[in-house]
Structures are given as C-alpha cells and as structure tokens.
Scaffold this motif. Structure first.
Motif, short mmCIF file in Angstrom:
data_model
loop_
_atom_site.label_atom_id
_atom_site.label_comp_id
_atom_site.label_asym_id
_atom_site.label_seq_id
_atom_site.Cartn_x
_atom_site.Cartn_y
_atom_site.Cartn_z
N VAL A 3 0.84 -1.20 0.00
CA VAL A 3 0.00 0.00 0.00
C VAL A 3 0.88 1.25 0.00
O VAL A 3 0.64 2.21 -0.75
CB VAL A 3 -0.95 0.01 1.22
CG1 VAL A 3 -1.69 1.33 1.33
CG2 VAL A 3 -1.94 -1.15 1.12
N TYR A 4 1.91 1.23 0.82
CA TYR A 4 2.82 2.37 0.88
C TYR A 4 3.63 2.51 -0.40
O TYR A 4 3.90 3.62 -0.87
CB TYR A 4 3.75 2.25 2.08
CG TYR A 4 3.11 2.67 3.37
CD1 TYR A 4 3.14 3.99 3.79
CD2 TYR A 4 2.44 1.74 4.17
CE1 TYR A 4 2.54 4.38 4.98
CE2 TYR A 4 1.83 2.12 5.35
CZ TYR A 4 1.88 3.44 5.75
OH TYR A 4 1.28 3.84 6.92
N VAL A 5 4.04 1.39 -0.99
CA VAL A 5 4.77 1.45 -2.25
C VAL A 5 3.94 2.16 -3.31
O VAL A 5 4.44 3.01 -4.06
CB VAL A 5 5.15 0.02 -2.72
CG1 VAL A 5 5.69 0.05 -4.15
CG2 VAL A 5 6.18 -0.59 -1.79
N ALA A 6 2.64 1.84 -3.37
CA ALA A 6 1.75 2.49 -4.33
C ALA A 6 1.65 3.99 -4.05
O ALA A 6 1.68 4.81 -4.98
CB ALA A 6 0.37 1.84 -4.29
N LEU A 7 1.54 4.35 -2.77
CA LEU A 7 1.45 5.78 -2.42
C LEU A 7 2.75 6.51 -2.76
O LEU A 7 2.72 7.63 -3.28
CB LEU A 7 1.15 5.93 -0.93
CG LEU A 7 -0.20 5.40 -0.44
CD1 LEU A 7 -0.37 5.67 1.05
CD2 LEU A 7 -1.35 6.04 -1.21
N PHE A 8 3.89 5.87 -2.49
CA PHE A 8 5.17 6.48 -2.82
C PHE A 8 5.29 6.73 -4.32
O PHE A 8 5.80 7.78 -4.75
CB PHE A 8 6.32 5.59 -2.35
CG PHE A 8 6.46 5.49 -0.86
CD1 PHE A 8 6.04 6.52 -0.04
CD2 PHE A 8 7.01 4.36 -0.27
CE1 PHE A 8 6.17 6.43 1.34
CE2 PHE A 8 7.14 4.26 1.10
CZ PHE A 8 6.72 5.31 1.91
#
Length: 237
Positions: A152-157
């Motif tokens: 999820v964080y990878v996508a946000l980054f």
C-alpha cells in the motif's frame, strides 16, 4: 476533535455500501477533495498571479537595462512595479498554507487512541491491509516492504514521486529567475532562485512525510498532491 471524528465516521458510513472495508479511506479522499474545492479559488488566484508575473517580464527586463548598475534602485523599482500591477510573488503559497489545518486534524485524529474520552474507533479502519492509524515502520515490521501493508505504501510512494516531481518541474519552468545583463541575479530574488533550484527535491520531502505520519494523514497528502498536479495542468495549460 470529537466533532471531526464524527464527521469522518459519518462519511465512512455513507460510503460503506460502495467501498466496504475501505470506506474510511474513501471518506478521507472525499474530505481532501472537499478541502481542495474550498481552496480552489486561491489556486486560481495563484495561477492568475503567476501569469501576471510572466507578463511583467518585459517590463522587468527594461528596468534591468535602466537600473542595472544600481542594485538598490533596481530592487525598489521591481517592488514598485509588482505593487502597481497588484501582483504578489507570494500568492502561490496560500493554497498550501490553508490546507495545513486539515492535515494536522487528520494527523492528530489518527494518532490518538481515545477521542473525547472514548476509544478511537477510526483506528480499526484500513486501506486494504494497512490500518489507517499505522505508519510505514509498522508496515515494515508486519510483513516488510512487499508485504500486504507495505505494498500500500509502495503504491502511495509511486503516486507522490510521479505527480509531485512533474508538478515541481512545471513550477520551475513557469518561474524562471532571469539574470541581469552582467550575469548577476536580480536583487531581492536570491531566495526565489534558491527555491527554484530545490523544487524538484521537494517531492522527496513529501515522500518522507508520507512515510512518517499515520496512513490517514499520508492519504491526505497523496490525494492533495495528485489533485495539485491535475489542477495545475488545467490552470496553467
């Protein structure tokens, strides 16, 4: 804070039939969109101000020719020109400043385990596998960068890296700091020139913010960043 928590919960309840377990995350996106709509008049004013500053460049170039050997007189003349034309070089900062209260509200709301003396039920909500009250460090501890929450964080980054970097590059292109004939920067414009040079690296500051704040606040930042990129493309085309 309890009033704001109730607002977010009500929005989540309204969106639950469409988004299910991610309804609270969708509510934050919707809340961010509402904030950006309220700030949009300031963004339009900032766009008009930037276009007006661009239109002043020929006049500023004439002032450089006239007062190039007198830096103090040149600086006063440029300030007087901006005042006469009612153009503020700081207008572009206002949209961001007016969003700070909304960001800090979300930050504190999802950083506290209790709200108004009661358990903070919003902390039980998730964006897919990532709890809205957790941070990137929690996701790394739970399953690593490629775990369910980590992804999820990878996508946000990735969203931040793409949209924010493109936005800052457009800002640099639209706000060049032109030198005077002898190669010296315009007096009083040194800070603006320095800001122009570091603008592409502001995306990394945003990435850092997304990594260290609760996911709910990070979602606000990512949504606002995406909105800004799209809005800027529309206003400055």
């Amino acid at each position: 804070m309890s009033v704001f928590a109730d607002l977010v919960q009500r929005l989540a309840d309204l969106l639950a039939p469409l988004f299910g377990a991610t309804a609270a995350a969708a509510a934050i996106v919707l809340f961010t969109a509402l904030v950006r709509l309220l700030v949009h008049p300031l963004s339009r004013a900032a766009a008009r101000g930037q276009k007006a500053r661009a239109e002043l460049q020929p006049k500023i170039a004439e002032l450089r020719k006239r007062h190039g050997k007198n830096p103090e007189r040149l600086q006063r003349a440029i300030v007087e020109l901006h005042t006469k034309e009612k153009v503020s070089p700081l207008a572009g900062c206002l949209p961001g400043l007016f969003q700070l209260p909304a960001f800090f509200l979300l930050y504190h709301l999802f950083s506290n385990t209790t709200i108004g003396g009661h358990a903070n039920e919003l902390l039980s909500h998730e964006l897919f596998a990532a709890p809205l009250g957790d941070r990137w460090a929690d996701a790394l501890g739970a399953g690593g960068a490629l775990g369910p929450a980590g992804l999820v964080y990878v996508a946000l980054f990735l969203l931040v890296a793409v949209f924010n970097y493109r936005r800052t590059k457009r800002m640099m292109a639209a706000n060049p700091v032109a030198p005077v004939a002898d190669g010296q920067a315009v007096p009083g414009m040194g800070a603006m020139g320095a800001m122009t040079k570091v603008m592409p690296f502001m995306s990394f500051l945003t990435l850092f913010t997304v990594a260290v704040v609760p996911l709910a606040a990070a979602l606000y930042v990512v949504t606002s960043t995406t909105w800004s990129a799209i809005e800027r493309a529309a206003l400055y085309r």
